[in-house]
Scaffold this motif. Sequence first.
Motif, PDB file in Angstrom:
ATOM      1  N   ILE A  92     -10.762   0.808   2.947  1.00  0.00           N
ATOM      2  CA  ILE A  92      -9.880   1.889   2.523  1.00  0.00           C
ATOM      3  C   ILE A  92     -10.713   2.936   1.808  1.00  0.00           C
ATOM      4  O   ILE A  92     -11.774   2.636   1.251  1.00  0.00           O
ATOM      5  N   LYS A 118      -0.015   4.033   1.410  1.00  0.00           N
ATOM      6  CA  LYS A 118      -0.149   4.602   2.749  1.00  0.00           C
ATOM      7  C   LYS A 118      -0.524   3.481   3.717  1.00  0.00           C
ATOM      8  O   LYS A 118      -1.152   2.504   3.326  1.00  0.00           O
ATOM      9  N   GLN A 160      -7.257   5.889  -2.574  1.00  0.00           N
ATOM     10  CA  GLN A 160      -6.052   5.222  -2.089  1.00  0.00           C
ATOM     11  C   GLN A 160      -5.617   4.169  -3.106  1.00  0.00           C
ATOM     12  O   GLN A 160      -6.446   3.511  -3.743  1.00  0.00           O
ATOM     13  N   HIS A 190       0.831  -1.204   0.000  1.00  0.00           N
ATOM     14  CA  HIS A 190       0.000   0.000   0.000  1.00  0.00           C
ATOM     15  C   HIS A 190       0.867   1.255   0.000  1.00  0.00           C
ATOM     16  O   HIS A 190       1.942   1.290   0.610  1.00  0.00           O
ATOM     17  N   SER A 218      -6.373   0.479  -7.111  1.00  0.00           N
ATOM     18  CA  SER A 218      -6.880   1.615  -6.335  1.00  0.00           C
ATOM     19  C   SER A 218      -8.324   1.363  -5.930  1.00  0.00           C
ATOM     20  O   SER A 218      -9.008   0.475  -6.464  1.00  0.00           O
TER      21      SER A 218
END
Length: 363
Positions: A169, A162, A173, A160, A191
Motif C-alpha cells: 500500500i 480505500k 493510506q 481499509h 496508516s
Amino acid sequence: MKMAPTLALLLLCQVTLYTTVTSKTVCGRPPITDGIDETTLKRVYEVGEGVTLTCERGYLPSTTAPRRITCTGTGEWTQSNLACSPKMCAIPRPLQPLAMGRTEAPYKSVLNYTCDDGYVMQGANESKCLHDGTWSNPPPLCKAVNCPLPTPPRDGRIVHDKPVTGRTIMYGQSWTYECDRPKAPSHERGSCRADGTATEPPVCREVRCSIPPSIPNGVITFAVMRPHGYKEKVKYACNEHYVMDGEAELQCQNTGNWSSKPVCRAPCTVGIKRGRIFYNARKLWIADLKPNRVLHGEHVAFYCLNKAERCGYPVVSTCNDGTLPIPECFEEPGKVEYNLRPKTLPSEITMCASPTASPVNPN
C-alpha cells in the motif's frame, strides 16, 4: 682630530646609500576583481614590468579590453577593464519554478534536493555547478514509499479506507482496526508511514465504560443507567430554553472513557428597565420583550448616542451562557425622559451614517 673628517664622510655615505635604496619605486600586486586568476601574480614588480591578466577556470572574459598592464614610474599600474564573469549552468526545467523563474545558475552554485514525506530519494541530494557549465550530479528521483500490507489484530480485522490491490500500500493510506465484540482495539486507526512501515496491530481487549454521567440543566434520554460496552451510545437533551453546546450523543471509547459530554448553556435576561432594543429582526421596547429571555448565542442590539453628531447607533451584544453584557455607551433613560420624551432617545432619532462603536465582546 684626524678622525672627524673620516667619520663625517662615513655618515654621509650611509645617508646617501639609504636615500638611493628607499627612493626606488616599485608596484605591489595588481588590483584584481572576482574571477581573475591570481595564482601567478607576484607581490612586488619593478618599474616597466608587465603582467597579462587572465580569468581563472570557471570564468569567462566579459570584455575585450587590454589585459596586459604595466608597472609605471609612479608605482601604479596601467588601466585594464578586464572583468571575468562566471560560467552558467542551465537549471533543470522541472526546478525552474522553484528558482523564481531563473533558468541559469552561476559557477560554484549548489542545488540541494529533498523529497516530500512519503518519498524516497534515488540519487545524490546535492549538485554543484562545475567550471565547464555542467552539474556534478543529475537531479535525483523521488520514489513513492510503499508499505507491506498491515497485519490484522488477533480476534479482529482491518477495514481499509480505500480498496487495496496487490501486496503493498502507498504512503498515507489508512485503515480502521475492528475487534470481535465485545472487545475493543487498543488503537483504532493505522496508516502507511513515511519510513515505509505500517502501524503495528492493536491488542483486542474487553472495555467497559462507567454509568453515563449526568450534566447540569440536562437529562439523559433513552438510556439505561448501567455500565456500557465499547461503541455503545447514550443521548442527552437540555432543559427548556437551554442550548446544547457539543455533541448530543456520547460513545463508549476504546479507552474505557466516554467521549466528551455536552454543556447546556443558560439563557440571558436583558438587564435594562427602560429603552429600546433590536432583537430577532424586530425593534421593540424592553417592556414588550415578554418573557425577558434571550437564548445562548443570540444577539441583541442596544442603541447608543453619538453626542457630537446627535445621532444614534446600535451596538450588538451576545448572550453567553447566562451573561449578556450591556455596552458601556448605553445610557438607560430616566422615567420622565422615557415616558414623556421617548422620541428623543438614541433609538428614535436619526441613525448615524457610519458605525461609531464595535460590537460588545461577551468574553
